[in-house]
Motif scaffolding. Sequence first.
Motif, mmCIF file in Angstrom:
data_model
loop_
_atom_site.group_PDB
_atom_site.id
_atom_site.type_symbol
_atom_site.label_atom_id
_atom_site.label_comp_id
_atom_site.label_asym_id
_atom_site.label_seq_id
_atom_site.Cartn_x
_atom_site.Cartn_y
_atom_site.Cartn_z
ATOM 1 N N GLU A 166 -6.287 -9.181 31.817
ATOM 2 C CA GLU A 166 -6.769 -9.936 30.651
ATOM 3 C C GLU A 166 -7.547 -9.018 29.705
ATOM 4 O O GLU A 166 -7.351 -9.024 28.494
ATOM 5 N N ILE A 167 -8.417 -8.189 30.292
ATOM 6 C CA ILE A 167 -9.314 -7.389 29.458
ATOM 7 C C ILE A 167 -8.568 -6.207 28.819
ATOM 8 O O ILE A 167 -8.825 -5.847 27.671
ATOM 9 N N ILE A 168 -7.580 -5.655 29.538
ATOM 10 C CA ILE A 168 -6.790 -4.565 28.935
ATOM 11 C C ILE A 168 -5.923 -5.128 27.797
ATOM 12 O O ILE A 168 -5.805 -4.527 26.726
ATOM 13 N N ILE A 189 -12.916 -1.100 25.080
ATOM 14 C CA ILE A 189 -13.354 -1.905 26.233
ATOM 15 C C ILE A 189 -14.085 -1.030 27.245
ATOM 16 O O ILE A 189 -13.651 0.077 27.552
ATOM 17 N N GLN A 190 -15.201 -1.544 27.758
ATOM 18 C CA GLN A 190 -15.857 -0.917 28.896
ATOM 19 C C GLN A 190 -15.837 -1.941 30.037
ATOM 20 O O GLN A 190 -16.407 -3.028 29.904
ATOM 21 N N ILE A 191 -15.140 -1.610 31.128
ATOM 22 C CA ILE A 191 -15.094 -2.535 32.279
ATOM 23 C C ILE A 191 -16.356 -2.289 33.102
ATOM 24 O O ILE A 191 -16.584 -1.187 33.592
ATOM 25 N N SER A 192 -17.171 -3.330 33.242
ATOM 26 C CA SER A 192 -18.474 -3.180 33.883
ATOM 27 C C SER A 192 -18.366 -3.112 35.405
ATOM 28 O O SER A 192 -17.569 -3.823 36.016
ATOM 29 N N ASN A 222 -3.264 3.721 30.722
ATOM 30 C CA ASN A 222 -3.525 3.111 29.412
ATOM 31 C C ASN A 222 -4.345 4.032 28.515
ATOM 32 O O ASN A 222 -4.101 4.104 27.316
ATOM 33 N N ILE A 223 -5.313 4.735 29.104
ATOM 34 C CA ILE A 223 -6.107 5.682 28.303
ATOM 35 C C ILE A 223 -5.179 6.767 27.744
ATOM 36 O O ILE A 223 -5.255 7.128 26.568
ATOM 37 N N PRO A 264 -8.234 2.357 24.011
ATOM 38 C CA PRO A 264 -9.634 2.766 24.197
ATOM 39 C C PRO A 264 -10.302 2.020 25.355
ATOM 40 O O PRO A 264 -10.864 0.951 25.192
ATOM 41 N N LEU A 265 -10.244 2.608 26.534
ATOM 42 C CA LEU A 265 -10.749 1.953 27.742
ATOM 43 C C LEU A 265 -11.737 2.846 28.475
ATOM 44 O O LEU A 265 -11.617 4.064 28.450
ATOM 45 N N GLY A 266 -12.681 2.245 29.164
ATOM 46 C CA GLY A 266 -13.585 2.990 30.028
ATOM 47 C C GLY A 266 -14.064 2.065 31.127
ATOM 48 O O GLY A 266 -13.819 0.848 31.095
#
Length: 520
Positions: free
Chosen positions: A239-241, A251-254, A304-305, A310-312
């Motif tokens: 969902e978040i990606i 996005i920063q996945i906590s 994906n990166i 833009p993901l972390g």
Amino acid sequence: MNTFDVIIQNANVYDGTGTPSYVADIAIQDGRIAAISKKINASAEKIIDASNKAVCPGFIDVHSHADLTIHLSDHHKILEPLLRQGVTTFVGGNCGMGPAPIDDYHRQEAITYVESMMGESVQSSFHWSSVGSFLETLDKQGIILNCGFLVPHGMLRIAAKGLEYSQTCANDLKHMEKNLISGLDAGALGMSTGLMYFPGLNADTEELTALAKVVSKHQAVFSSHIRSYSNTLQQAIDEIINLSKSTDVRIQISHLFHVPHIHPIIDGAVRTVLRMASTINKYIPLSMPDDRNLMNILSQIDKNIKKGIPLGADAMPTSTGFTHVLAFFPPWSLNGTREEVTNRLKDPSERKKIYQSIQQGQSVWPHQDKDTWSMNCFKTMGFRSIHLMSVVSKKNKCFEGMSWHAIAKARGQEPFDTVCDFLIEENGRVLVFISPTFVGDEFIEQFSACTIRDPNVSIVTDTILLGFGKPSHLFYDCYPKLFSKYVNKEKQLSLEEAIRKSTSLPAQQLGIKNRGIIQK
Ligand SMILES: [Zn+2]
């Protein structure tokens, strides 16, 4: 007159980029690095000989809850352990919760929501409304650490519609967008969600998309405590990606972790074996394989990166998470004011309904009915795996550190009744640790060590320190543990890489400029 304020001589410079260290002198003038060179022949007010010592950027803890304490006049004392372990910058407002924004019409509900994570009433100290006025208060007061802030989704929702178990309408959304824009314009680094928590869990993907578009337009970050970290972890990650793909938002996945769902039939046996192994591991080191699910997710993030999304992500070097015990209740039971929720817990028939909902409830997403929610933690983890972290009253302090199962046994009650009674006795202020065996178990920690090693994951504390209770060990040893265990003892990371994951990587992930790298 001296040329510089400070010269650090013969330092082993670990500049935060992950490149090999080098020996150099560093000159500082007016609080900034003025020169880096093999030898600086100049005078300074203070000369520090750093031979055989490492110099690196201050650590940047992008997943902190220190924002809940930073307004207190004695926060210097409370937050000192962060500074002592090398943290110079923290980012607060995480997991959808924080001190602002607060709408006057829903002020009481906002205060109640925040107070459940705190030891004292903030009724008189929370005098601001907007994120801007909160940040101005901090500026005027002066703070011990550099502070970045994320506009919390839960607070945006409460400001728009109070503590309601419902979807947002167009007007609510407009209100939330307005407050979000105001927060970002005031200097917030982005927004955060707590999609496992009430009221944030009510948000559907459309609501998140509308807000993510605002964040993306401001080139800010969307930091997300996702829907679930258990059996629906993969859907939550997808969902978040997808949110990043559809809105271009960073996005920063906590705090990436995974709580495996064990089938109830074998649950007891598995836990007994784990506990035995954890005990043996204290004396004879045992090795546990990496979690397959986490490995797959890390590879999905990396792919994906590499495609330009833009993901972390970030993670904590521990097996133990913490949260508020109300987070494990069915969302419908949390609708309304604190008084309404407490009355529900006091009413035996309502209490029974809540417990039935927990027993029958399914952890699924999207939610199908009132008994489905993304992470039914009491059911997934059981009362033996949830330990009391802090309470406010003196009479219950003796139970801090114990599991609900053990507390219930000591009080001659059923565990769920103990949880409900504590919430009533403590006026809702009950924080808990989650760990399948015991708090800080290093055997279980091996399961998620792949997140600590992964190059796309920064290191965070995810701590809250209120000056009471039993705080997470990471409040004192997050970075020291990273270096002593993962670098020196187990050699899972090089020192350069561990420093990069604590400095330039988190700065880049959260868009923090001019921090995290030693450079002129
Ligand atoms: Zn969180």
